[in-house]
Design a protein around this motif. Structure first.
Motif, PDB file in Angstrom:
ATOM      1  N   PRO A 115       0.804  -1.156  -0.036  1.00 10.03           N
ATOM      2  CA  PRO A 115      -0.029  -0.057   0.138  1.00 10.03           C
ATOM      3  C   PRO A 115       0.731   1.259  -0.066  1.00 10.03           C
ATOM      4  CG  PRO A 115      -0.806  -1.586   1.741  1.00 10.03           C
ATOM      5  CD  PRO A 115       0.527  -2.013   1.046  1.00 10.03           C
ATOM      6  N   ASP A 116       0.288   2.100  -0.756  1.00 13.56           N
ATOM      7  CA  ASP A 116       1.255   3.528  -0.967  1.00 13.56           C
ATOM      8  C   ASP A 116       0.921   4.436   0.422  1.00 13.56           C
ATOM      9  OD1 ASP A 116      -1.475   3.627  -2.171  1.00 13.56           O
ATOM     10  OD2 ASP A 116      -1.053   5.705  -2.764  1.00 13.56           O
ATOM     11  N   PHE A 117      -0.116   3.928   1.364  1.00  8.66           N
ATOM     12  CA  PHE A 117      -0.430   4.706   2.451  1.00  8.66           C
ATOM     13  C   PHE A 117       0.415   4.662   3.511  1.00  8.66           C
ATOM     14  CE2 PHE A 117      -4.622   3.500   0.336  1.00  8.66           C
ATOM     15  CZ  PHE A 117      -5.026   4.971  -0.042  1.00  8.66           C
ATOM     16  N   ASP A 118       0.598   5.818   4.349  1.00  8.22           N
ATOM     17  CA  ASP A 118       1.226   5.633   5.518  1.00  8.22           C
ATOM     18  C   ASP A 118       0.562   4.889   6.475  1.00  8.22           C
ATOM     19  OD1 ASP A 118       3.399   7.197   4.531  1.00  8.22           O
ATOM     20  OD2 ASP A 118       2.312   9.228   5.195  1.00  8.22           O
ATOM     21  N   THR A 119       1.371   4.263   7.477  1.00  7.82           N
ATOM     22  CA  THR A 119       0.816   3.613   8.456  1.00  7.82           C
ATOM     23  C   THR A 119       0.056   4.418   9.474  1.00  7.82           C
ATOM     24  OG1 THR A 119       2.493   1.853   8.927  1.00  7.82           O
ATOM     25  CG2 THR A 119       1.183   2.260  10.599  1.00  7.82           C
ATOM     26  N   PRO A 120      -1.434   4.121   9.653  1.00  6.32           N
ATOM     27  CA  PRO A 120      -2.449   5.082  10.421  1.00  6.32           C
ATOM     28  C   PRO A 120      -1.338   5.609  11.815  1.00  6.32           C
ATOM     29  CG  PRO A 120      -3.654   3.254   9.767  1.00  6.32           C
ATOM     30  CD  PRO A 120      -2.068   2.825   9.250  1.00  6.32           C
ATOM     31  N   ALA A 121      -1.674   7.163  11.828  1.00  7.81           N
ATOM     32  CA  ALA A 121      -0.952   7.573  12.974  1.00  7.81           C
ATOM     33  C   ALA A 121      -1.023   7.221  14.193  1.00  7.81           C
ATOM     34  CB  ALA A 121      -1.388   9.101  12.925  1.00  7.81           C
ATOM     35  N   VAL A 122      -2.041   6.651  14.614  1.00  2.58           N
ATOM     36  CA  VAL A 122      -2.422   6.203  15.983  1.00  2.58           C
ATOM     37  C   VAL A 122      -1.458   4.809  16.109  1.00  2.58           C
ATOM     38  CG1 VAL A 122      -4.278   4.622  15.191  1.00  2.58           C
ATOM     39  CG2 VAL A 122      -4.008   5.402  17.722  1.00  2.58           C
ATOM     40  N   ILE A 123      -1.215   3.905  15.021  1.00  2.04           N
ATOM     41  CA  ILE A 123      -0.400   2.774  15.183  1.00  2.04           C
ATOM     42  C   ILE A 123       0.952   3.221  15.261  1.00  2.04           C
ATOM     43  CG2 ILE A 123       0.310   0.718  13.724  1.00  2.04           C
ATOM     44  CD1 ILE A 123      -2.530   0.727  12.660  1.00  2.04           C
ATOM     45  N   ALA A 124       1.398   4.210  14.383  1.00  4.31           N
ATOM     46  CA  ALA A 124       2.834   4.710  14.558  1.00  4.31           C
ATOM     47  C   ALA A 124       3.027   5.125  15.956  1.00  4.31           C
ATOM     48  CB  ALA A 124       3.156   5.648  13.359  1.00  4.31           C
ATOM     49  N   GLU A 125       2.147   5.931  16.387  1.00  5.43           N
ATOM     50  CA  GLU A 125       2.341   6.618  17.742  1.00  5.43           C
ATOM     51  C   GLU A 125       2.665   5.520  18.763  1.00  5.43           C
ATOM     52  OE1 GLU A 125       0.112   9.403  20.881  1.00  5.43           O
ATOM     53  OE2 GLU A 125      -0.747   9.141  18.920  1.00  5.43           O
ATOM     54  N   ALA A 126       1.812   4.418  18.604  1.00  8.41           N
ATOM     55  CA  ALA A 126       2.097   3.275  19.647  1.00  8.41           C
ATOM     56  C   ALA A 126       3.323   2.545  19.688  1.00  8.41           C
ATOM     57  CB  ALA A 126       1.084   2.275  19.326  1.00  8.41           C
ATOM     58  N   GLY A 127       4.088   2.736  18.189  1.00  8.67           N
ATOM     59  CA  GLY A 127       5.384   2.012  18.008  1.00  8.67           C
ATOM     60  C   GLY A 127       6.242   3.076  18.800  1.00  8.67           C
ATOM     61  N   ILE A 128       6.144   4.381  18.433  1.00 12.15           N
ATOM     62  CA  ILE A 128       7.090   5.540  19.048  1.00 12.15           C
ATOM     63  C   ILE A 128       7.098   5.464  20.596  1.00 12.15           C
ATOM     64  CG2 ILE A 128       7.374   8.060  19.301  1.00 12.15           C
ATOM     65  CD1 ILE A 128       6.400   8.281  16.446  1.00 12.15           C
ATOM     66  N   ASN A 129       5.647   5.263  21.275  1.00 13.45           N
ATOM     67  CA  ASN A 129       5.700   5.065  22.713  1.00 13.45           C
ATOM     68  C   ASN A 129       6.384   3.829  23.184  1.00 13.45           C
ATOM     69  OD1 ASN A 129       4.211   7.507  22.653  1.00 13.45           O
ATOM     70  ND2 ASN A 129       2.146   6.375  22.695  1.00 13.45           N
ATOM     71  N   ALA A 130       6.355   2.838  22.566  1.00  8.88           N
ATOM     72  CA  ALA A 130       6.964   1.597  23.004  1.00  8.88           C
ATOM     73  C   ALA A 130       8.367   1.714  22.998  1.00  8.88           C
ATOM     74  CB  ALA A 130       6.699   0.457  21.789  1.00  8.88           C
ATOM     75  N   ILE A 131       8.978   2.518  22.075  1.00  8.18           N
ATOM     76  CA  ILE A 131      10.551   2.867  22.048  1.00  8.18           C
ATOM     77  C   ILE A 131      10.680   3.688  23.475  1.00  8.18           C
ATOM     78  CG2 ILE A 131      12.432   3.947  21.028  1.00  8.18           C
ATOM     79  CD1 ILE A 131      11.083   3.079  18.302  1.00  8.18           C
ATOM     80  N   SER A 132       9.932   4.791  23.454  1.00  8.43           N
ATOM     81  CA  SER A 132      10.240   5.666  24.557  1.00  8.43           C
ATOM     82  C   SER A 132      10.038   5.205  25.890  1.00  8.43           C
ATOM     83  CB  SER A 132       9.132   7.011  24.265  1.00  8.43           C
ATOM     84  OG  SER A 132       9.303   7.535  23.233  1.00  8.43           O
ATOM     85  N   ASP A 133       9.048   3.932  25.976  1.00  8.12           N
ATOM     86  CA  ASP A 133       8.698   3.396  27.235  1.00  8.12           C
ATOM     87  C   ASP A 133       9.658   2.371  27.648  1.00  8.12           C
ATOM     88  OD1 ASP A 133       6.786   5.169  27.512  1.00  8.12           O
ATOM     89  OD2 ASP A 133       5.143   3.693  27.142  1.00  8.12           O
ATOM     90  N   GLY A 134      10.705   2.060  26.665  1.00  8.64           N
ATOM     91  CA  GLY A 134      11.622   0.896  26.935  1.00  8.64           C
ATOM     92  C   GLY A 134      11.146  -0.252  26.663  1.00  8.64           C
TER      93      GLY A 134
END
Length: 481
Positions: A115-134
């Protein structure tokens, strides 16, 4: 002095790495027969571009090759299993198109199933938070309990299939899940039944499992759906695994429940036969078509391995996250392979997956919006190709592919190119003349067709359509010598 030597070595290594990378890029364009006719279009320009890049960083080489005249020859043979497997043509063509674009050739790539769409923002944010939360450590081999529980809930609510977390195995993509399933249940000499057209990896996965792929052809006039009578005639005591994909890659066909029930009735008569149901495109489906999970049919739960993932519907291809659901005995066997192969999937991707499954039924509004765009693109292409002479179409009911019969153009020729003999030479011609990258149907088991992915912006599809039309107009009937 030490710093100077270090800098010299570092520069030399950088130069050698760049040169090797350049050589690798060029050779990748020549490594498949598809590219042999493209040198005047692309390879020379790419080689010149890469040559300039290497020349600009050229430094005296520090490391010299040693003479191998007095060395014992190295055994470079490969495993017969590897030699029996073909490389993925979709991957090769996609990589080739990418290399051409990077070299400045304006290729429109319609080969990749991405798909040429970006991953939905809420999903991407969950990944970012996973990194931030260790949350960056290993998970259990089978996957985080939180995700497996969410998958169980999804399968019950959306598919009508009941599982417990120990009947779920999370892997690095649905592709890994399918291969591990084949490795877990197939013995040497077993047969894997595969309707054609098929996803390019199915037969090769069977071979990797030391099994024999048995290909059952389907007809475009029957929407590329498997004929139950043909299936019944080809089954034997050696039949171990039947692979079904709905919605299907490369055809976009969707199996109606009635037909699946006929297939299930046949399967039930063969005690050794299991079914692998690849449902990765289940949410990319166009009304009035509906999705039916094979394991939900009477008597099929015990013998069905259901594979799904996040890459297509949620536009999460790079997150590499898929899963297998089935009877515990089979899932545990797949988990044993995974424990010695890759271990668990990315912890970050798994956190994102939990969020994806929490977006609502069938992915909620975000997925619905993408599906509407795919349907608009499908409708545009179907209308456009219907207007072309000789092209046969089976209108897809799901996924984001068109699998079109272009055999009308076989036996024609183009000035400066040569004869269009088959799907590969036609795709080669369209890449050469129209600069549109498509996948020849022989990769999917049907040489009369080519696959077009419409997982691209409508503007790109409109430009590609114009280029294809202009290129086909130049084809002329072959004049006998």
């Amino acid at each position: 002095m030490a710093g100077s030597l270090l800098g010299s070595c570092s520069s030399s290594i950088t130069f050698r790495s760049a040169r090797l990378a350049a050589s690798s890029d060029i050779e990748s364009l020549r490594s498949i027969s598809f590219s042999s006719h493209l040198h005047r279009l692309s390879s020379n320009s790419l080689e010149q571009k890469l040559h300039v890049q290497v020349q600009s960083s050229r430094m005296p080489a520090v490391v010299r090759a040693e003479s191998s005249s007095d060395k014992t020859p190295i055994d470079t043979s490969l495993s017969p299993r590897v030699n029996s497997v073909k490389p993925s043509k979709t991957v090769a063509i996609t990589d080739q198109a990418t290399a051409l674009v990077q070299a400045g050739v304006p290729v429109i790539g319609l080969a990749a199933g991405e798909p040429d769409f970006d991953t939905p923002a809420v999903i991407a944010e969950a990944g970012i938070n996973a990194i931030s939360d260790g949350y960056t450590r290993y998970t259990p081999n089978a996957g985080a309990l939180e995700l497996r529980t969410a998958i169980c809930h999804k399968l019950k609510e959306e598919n009508g299939i009941t599982y417990t977390p120990d009947q779920i195995l999370v892997s690095n993509g649905a592709k890994q899940s399918i291969l591990q399933a084949a490795l877990a249940v197939c013995s040497p000499g077993d047969e894997v039944i595969i309707p054609a057209p098929y996803w390019v990896s199915y037969p090769e996965m069977a071979r990797l499992a030391d099994a024999k792929p048995v290909i059952l052809p389907t007809l475009i006039s029957n929407n590329f759906l498997l004929d139950p009578k043909l299936l019944a005639s080809k089954l034997s005591d050696k039949s171990r695994l039947l692979i079904l994909c709905s919605p299907a890659n490369p055809t976009g066909s969707v199996y109606p429940r009635r037909l699946l029930e006929e297939i299930a009735d046949i399967v039930s008569k063969h005690p050794r036969l299991l079914v692998l149901s690849d449902e990765i495109y289940e949410h990319i489906i166009y009304a009035p078509a509906t999705h039916t999970s094979f394991a939900s049919l009477p008597g099929m739960w015990e013998r069905t391995l259901t594979v799904n993932g996040f890459s297509k519907a949620f536009a999460m291809t790079g997150w590499r996250l898929g899963y297998l659901a089935g009877p515990k005995h089979f899932v545990a066997a797949c988990g044993k392979i995974q424990s010695q192969f890759t271990s668990g999937a990315s912890s970050i991707s798994q956190k994102a997956g939990v969020t994806a499954l929490g977006m609502g039924y069938a992915g909620g509004e975000a997925v619905s919006t993408m599906v509407k765009a795919f349907q608009e693109r499908r409708d545009f292409l179907v209308k456009s190709f219907t207007e072309l002479e000789g092209v046969k179409i089976s209108e897809p009911q799901g996924a984001f592919y068109l699998f079109l019969d272009f055999s009308f153009y076989y036996g024609t020729e183009a000035k400066g190119f040569g004869v269009i003999k088959d799907s590969e030479s036609l795709c080669r011609y369209l890449l050469d003349q129209a600069q549109v990258a498509l996948v020849p149907g022989d990769a999917f088991g049907d040489d009369s067709c080519i696959r077009i992915s419409y997982a691209a912006a409508l503007s790109s599809l409109e430009a590609a359509m114009e280029r294809i039309k202009n290129a086909l107009v130049l084809l002329r009937p072959l004049v006998p010598a």
